[in-house]
Scaffold this active site. Structure first.
Site, PDB file in Angstrom:
ATOM      1  N   TYR A 192     -12.522   8.184  -3.211  1.00  0.00           N
ATOM      2  CA  TYR A 192     -11.646   7.049  -2.941  1.00  0.00           C
ATOM      3  C   TYR A 192     -11.169   7.099  -1.494  1.00  0.00           C
ATOM      4  O   TYR A 192     -11.103   8.154  -0.879  1.00  0.00           O
ATOM      5  CB  TYR A 192     -10.456   7.018  -3.904  1.00  0.00           C
ATOM      6  CG  TYR A 192      -9.466   8.146  -3.718  1.00  0.00           C
ATOM      7  CD1 TYR A 192      -8.389   8.031  -2.831  1.00  0.00           C
ATOM      8  CD2 TYR A 192      -9.591   9.342  -4.429  1.00  0.00           C
ATOM      9  CE1 TYR A 192      -7.472   9.055  -2.663  1.00  0.00           C
ATOM     10  CE2 TYR A 192      -8.686  10.376  -4.270  1.00  0.00           C
ATOM     11  CZ  TYR A 192      -7.624  10.230  -3.392  1.00  0.00           C
ATOM     12  OH  TYR A 192      -6.724  11.252  -3.215  1.00  0.00           O
ATOM     13  N   CYS A 193     -10.852   5.921  -0.965  1.00  0.00           N
ATOM     14  CA  CYS A 193     -10.319   5.793   0.391  1.00  0.00           C
ATOM     15  C   CYS A 193      -9.524   4.495   0.448  1.00  0.00           C
ATOM     16  O   CYS A 193      -9.356   3.818  -0.567  1.00  0.00           O
ATOM     17  CB  CYS A 193     -11.432   5.829   1.431  1.00  0.00           C
ATOM     18  SG  CYS A 193     -12.732   4.615   1.157  1.00  0.00           S
ATOM     19  N   THR A 194      -9.048   4.123   1.615  1.00  0.00           N
ATOM     20  CA  THR A 194      -8.114   3.000   1.718  1.00  0.00           C
ATOM     21  C   THR A 194      -8.685   1.692   1.179  1.00  0.00           C
ATOM     22  O   THR A 194      -8.137   1.093   0.254  1.00  0.00           O
ATOM     23  CB  THR A 194      -7.674   2.810   3.178  1.00  0.00           C
ATOM     24  OG1 THR A 194      -7.156   4.042   3.680  1.00  0.00           O
ATOM     25  CG2 THR A 194      -6.611   1.725   3.283  1.00  0.00           C
ATOM     26  N   ILE A 202      -8.254   2.129  -2.571  1.00  0.00           N
ATOM     27  CA  ILE A 202      -6.895   2.275  -3.083  1.00  0.00           C
ATOM     28  C   ILE A 202      -6.191   0.933  -3.114  1.00  0.00           C
ATOM     29  O   ILE A 202      -5.372   0.658  -3.999  1.00  0.00           O
ATOM     30  CB  ILE A 202      -6.102   3.260  -2.202  1.00  0.00           C
ATOM     31  CG1 ILE A 202      -6.798   4.623  -2.177  1.00  0.00           C
ATOM     32  CG2 ILE A 202      -4.667   3.404  -2.684  1.00  0.00           C
ATOM     33  CD1 ILE A 202      -6.323   5.530  -1.046  1.00  0.00           C
TER      34      ILE A 202
END
Length: 305
Positions: A192-194, A221
């Site tokens: 996961y990342c922004t 996210i």
């Protein structure tokens, strides 16, 4: 006689975050077009282009951002991009505009590992919507793998996530090659990342290194927070690369960060006071007033001069 009355209309600011992996034959031409559109609308932000596509965050007054969104979607390869909207705070969110062409949309230093076609990155992880993620967690013992720089995870992350010891995206190559995470190669891993773009590359790198079951958060996210706020598996604040520095998904957001200097709970991120250092750190409001330095020996020495 009734006094004259005036209605004050407050400007509404919005931020648009998006990326699209798609082959671009002439990134320089797209750069000129995107720059001209943003300048004509008074927008600020950061737009990166490469032969693999576009990665952008722009912000400004609502009407201008809407016009930019419509114009960008008119270009065929960008029509189906997932544009993510969020609240802005004002013109200081993006005081400048940067539109550049680079070899990579994300600086992993792994351009040779990435292949892109009209459907996106070839050979990446399985995309999961927030709802699909919850179903997977109910069915399997999942490991969350943070695809961001470690200082971003200090103020917000998925519960029990693995947070690699990286200061820049470029560090992920050596981190994955170190063998630290080989025990995860036969387990389900959710990256996961922004906004999702870093996981497009990270998941591909992991699969190429033998990770057998890799997933990635579709929309990052941001999309998860829109779906579940602070009532799901996410905790804390989300670090963002603009004047806002961090955002939350609800008033109930937990404060999980701790001030680097005094240990007080905080979600505030600030740059090291040493202008030659790019380290971000968690500080409380009180310590921030003292222009704090990070714990790098060179910066600590600078703080004494």
């Amino acid at each position: 006689m009734a006094a004259n009355s005036y209605t004050v209309v407050m400007a509404v600011y919005k931020v648009l975050l998006f990326y699209g992996f798609t082959p671009l034959a002439d990134p320089e031409a797209i750069r000129l077009w995107q720059r001209d559109v943003c300048e004509s609308l008074g927008l600020g932000g950061r737009i990166l282009l490469s032969e693999h596509g576009i990665n952008a965050t722009v912000g400004g007054e609502l009407g201008a951002v809407k016009k930019y969104w419509r114009k960008t979607r008119e270009y065929g390869p960008f029509t189906d991009i997932d544009f993510k909207w969020s609240e802005g705070t004002g013109p200081d969110d993006f005081p400048k505009l940067s539109v550049r062409v680079r070899d990579e949309l994300v600086g992993f230093g792994a351009a040779e590992e990435v292949s892109v076609d009209d459907h996106g990155v070839v050979g990446g992880g399985t995309h999961l919507t927030p709802e699909e993620l919850h179903r997977l967690v109910e069915e399997k013992d999942v490991t969350f793998f943070d695809g961001r720089n470690k200082w971003e995870a200090q103020i917000g992350r998925f519960k029990n996530a693995v947070v690699p010891d990286v200061r820049t995206s470029h560090d992920f190559v050596s981190e994955l090659d170190s063998g630290k995470y080989d025990h995860l190669k036969d387990q389900p891993v959710v990256t996961y990342c922004t906004g999702g773009i870093r996981c497009e590359i990270l998941s591909t790198m992991m699969i190429k290194r033998g990770f057998s079951e890799v997933y990635q958060m579709q929309g990052g996210i941001v999309r998860y927070g829109e779906a579940f706020g602070d009532s799901g598996l996410w905790e804390g604040s989300l670090s963002v690369f603009d004047g806002r520095k961090a955002v939350t998904f609800s008033p109930d957001a937990a404060v999980i960060g701790r001030c680097t200097h005094c240990g007080e709970a905080s979600s505030r991120l600030e740059n090291c006071a040493n202008l030659s250092c790019r380290t971000q750190m968690v500080v409380c409001d009180s310590c921030a007033e003292q222009a704090p330095y990070c714990e790098d020996p060179a910066c600590l020495s600078a703080s004494l001069t």
